[in-house]
Motif scaffolding. Structure first.
Motif, PDB file in Angstrom:
ATOM      1  N   LEU A   5      10.359   6.889  -6.531  1.00  0.00           N
ATOM      2  CA  LEU A   5      10.463   5.434  -6.437  1.00  0.00           C
ATOM      3  C   LEU A   5      10.536   4.783  -7.823  1.00  0.00           C
ATOM      4  O   LEU A   5       9.818   3.840  -8.125  1.00  0.00           O
ATOM      5  N   ASP A   6      11.384   5.304  -8.673  1.00  0.00           N
ATOM      6  CA  ASP A   6      11.618   4.795 -10.027  1.00  0.00           C
ATOM      7  C   ASP A   6      10.380   4.818 -10.916  1.00  0.00           C
ATOM      8  O   ASP A   6      10.262   4.024 -11.841  1.00  0.00           O
ATOM      9  N   SER A   7       9.442   5.695 -10.629  1.00  0.00           N
ATOM     10  CA  SER A   7       8.250   5.850 -11.456  1.00  0.00           C
ATOM     11  C   SER A   7       8.155   7.284 -11.922  1.00  0.00           C
ATOM     12  O   SER A   7       8.343   8.209 -11.140  1.00  0.00           O
ATOM     13  N   GLY A  24       2.163  -0.199  -6.277  1.00  0.00           N
ATOM     14  CA  GLY A  24       1.804  -0.434  -4.890  1.00  0.00           C
ATOM     15  C   GLY A  24       0.943   0.666  -4.292  1.00  0.00           C
ATOM     16  O   GLY A  24       0.485   0.533  -3.157  1.00  0.00           O
ATOM     17  N   ILE A  25       0.729   1.754  -5.029  1.00  0.00           N
ATOM     18  CA  ILE A  25      -0.143   2.828  -4.551  1.00  0.00           C
ATOM     19  C   ILE A  25      -1.375   2.858  -5.438  1.00  0.00           C
ATOM     20  O   ILE A  25      -1.274   3.051  -6.651  1.00  0.00           O
ATOM     21  N   GLY A  26      -2.519   2.642  -4.818  1.00  0.00           N
ATOM     22  CA  GLY A  26      -3.793   2.687  -5.530  1.00  0.00           C
ATOM     23  C   GLY A  26      -4.574   3.920  -5.123  1.00  0.00           C
ATOM     24  O   GLY A  26      -4.023   4.893  -4.595  1.00  0.00           O
ATOM     25  N   LYS A  27      -5.873   3.861  -5.336  1.00  0.00           N
ATOM     26  CA  LYS A  27      -6.728   5.015  -5.034  1.00  0.00           C
ATOM     27  C   LYS A  27      -6.749   5.336  -3.546  1.00  0.00           C
ATOM     28  O   LYS A  27      -6.653   6.491  -3.155  1.00  0.00           O
ATOM     29  N   THR A  28      -6.865   4.313  -2.719  1.00  0.00           N
ATOM     30  CA  THR A  28      -6.979   4.539  -1.280  1.00  0.00           C
ATOM     31  C   THR A  28      -5.711   5.159  -0.711  1.00  0.00           C
ATOM     32  O   THR A  28      -5.768   6.129   0.050  1.00  0.00           O
ATOM     33  N   ARG A  29      -4.559   4.606  -1.080  1.00  0.00           N
ATOM     34  CA  ARG A  29      -3.298   5.135  -0.557  1.00  0.00           C
ATOM     35  C   ARG A  29      -2.999   6.516  -1.118  1.00  0.00           C
ATOM     36  O   ARG A  29      -2.474   7.369  -0.402  1.00  0.00           O
ATOM     37  N   ALA A  30      -3.326   6.759  -2.385  1.00  0.00           N
ATOM     38  CA  ALA A  30      -3.110   8.084  -2.967  1.00  0.00           C
ATOM     39  C   ALA A  30      -3.978   9.123  -2.260  1.00  0.00           C
ATOM     40  O   ALA A  30      -3.519  10.231  -1.953  1.00  0.00           O
ATOM     41  N   LEU A  63       4.777   6.089   6.433  1.00  0.00           N
ATOM     42  CA  LEU A  63       3.616   5.202   6.508  1.00  0.00           C
ATOM     43  C   LEU A  63       3.987   3.728   6.335  1.00  0.00           C
ATOM     44  O   LEU A  63       3.125   2.859   6.422  1.00  0.00           O
ATOM     45  N   ASP A  64       5.247   3.437   6.088  1.00  0.00           N
ATOM     46  CA  ASP A  64       5.746   2.066   5.980  1.00  0.00           C
ATOM     47  C   ASP A  64       4.988   1.235   4.950  1.00  0.00           C
ATOM     48  O   ASP A  64       4.599   0.098   5.205  1.00  0.00           O
ATOM     49  N   PHE A  65       4.765   1.791   3.773  1.00  0.00           N
ATOM     50  CA  PHE A  65       4.162   1.037   2.683  1.00  0.00           C
ATOM     51  C   PHE A  65       5.228   0.174   2.028  1.00  0.00           C
ATOM     52  O   PHE A  65       6.373   0.577   1.900  1.00  0.00           O
ATOM     53  N   HIS A  69      10.025  -2.031  -5.882  1.00  0.00           N
ATOM     54  CA  HIS A  69      10.852  -3.237  -5.988  1.00  0.00           C
ATOM     55  C   HIS A  69      10.617  -4.189  -4.822  1.00  0.00           C
ATOM     56  O   HIS A  69      10.617  -5.408  -5.006  1.00  0.00           O
ATOM     57  N   ASP A  70      10.426  -3.644  -3.633  1.00  0.00           N
ATOM     58  CA  ASP A  70      10.210  -4.502  -2.466  1.00  0.00           C
ATOM     59  C   ASP A  70       8.922  -5.312  -2.613  1.00  0.00           C
ATOM     60  O   ASP A  70       8.876  -6.498  -2.264  1.00  0.00           O
ATOM     61  N   LEU A  71       7.877  -4.672  -3.130  1.00  0.00           N
ATOM     62  CA  LEU A  71       6.601  -5.358  -3.313  1.00  0.00           C
ATOM     63  C   LEU A  71       6.711  -6.436  -4.387  1.00  0.00           C
ATOM     64  O   LEU A  71       6.176  -7.534  -4.232  1.00  0.00           O
ATOM     65  N   LYS A  72       7.428  -6.133  -5.464  1.00  0.00           N
ATOM     66  CA  LYS A  72       7.616  -7.126  -6.519  1.00  0.00           C
ATOM     67  C   LYS A  72       8.412  -8.326  -6.004  1.00  0.00           C
ATOM     68  O   LYS A  72       8.083  -9.477  -6.300  1.00  0.00           O
ATOM     69  N   LYS A  73       9.450  -8.062  -5.201  1.00  0.00           N
ATOM     70  CA  LYS A  73      10.240  -9.146  -4.622  1.00  0.00           C
ATOM     71  C   LYS A  73       9.384  -9.988  -3.688  1.00  0.00           C
ATOM     72  O   LYS A  73       9.513 -11.221  -3.643  1.00  0.00           O
ATOM     73  N   LEU A  74       8.516  -9.349  -2.915  1.00  0.00           N
ATOM     74  CA  LEU A  74       7.646 -10.055  -1.991  1.00  0.00           C
ATOM     75  C   LEU A  74       6.697 -10.992  -2.735  1.00  0.00           C
ATOM     76  O   LEU A  74       6.507 -12.146  -2.340  1.00  0.00           O
TER      77      LEU A  74
END
Length: 115
Positions: A5-7, A24-30, A63-65, A69-74
């Motif tokens: 995802l470009d990272s 958009g991925i932190g400790k919980t999601r990781a 998981l539909d996270f 880019h989508d999160l930044k646009k949001l």
């Protein structure tokens, strides 16, 4: 280096900490991703096989996270909406003042100076 995802995920880090480099991925999601795939917390990125990388991508998609880019646009869209409807928060954003009710008489110097 692995790109997801470009990272860039650093090779010498464990997969738990490397996944947190994705916006958009932190400790919980990781932790959730590692647990779903059965990866150890100590598994290094350089030790991942191609199959495991594909599994990571498929789990993230399933998981539909809202990520990258989508999160930044949001987030940008939300602030533009606040400004367009002229809400209090939107007007404070435009003026470069604190948005969440902090005092401005003596503090918030950096918020005022950035303008």
């Amino acid at each position: 280096m692995i790109y997801i995802l470009d990272s860039k995920l650093p090779d010498n880090k464990s997969i738990f900490f490397a996944l947190q480099y994705i916006y958009g991925i932190g400790k919980t999601r990781a932790f959730l991703i590692c647990k779903k795939l059965g990866f150890s917390m100590n598994l290094k990125v350089k030790n991942l096989s191609e199959n495991q990388i594909v599994q990571i991508l498929s789990v993230i998609n399933s998981l539909d996270f809202v990520l990258a880019h989508d999160l930044k646009k949001l987030k940008v869209g939300l602030t533009k909406k606040l400004v367009s409807i002229k809400s209090y928060r939107g007007l404070r954003r435009v003026r470069g003042l604190p948005v969440r009710g902090q005092r401005t008489h003596t503090n918030a110097r950096t918020a005022r100076r950035i303008k």
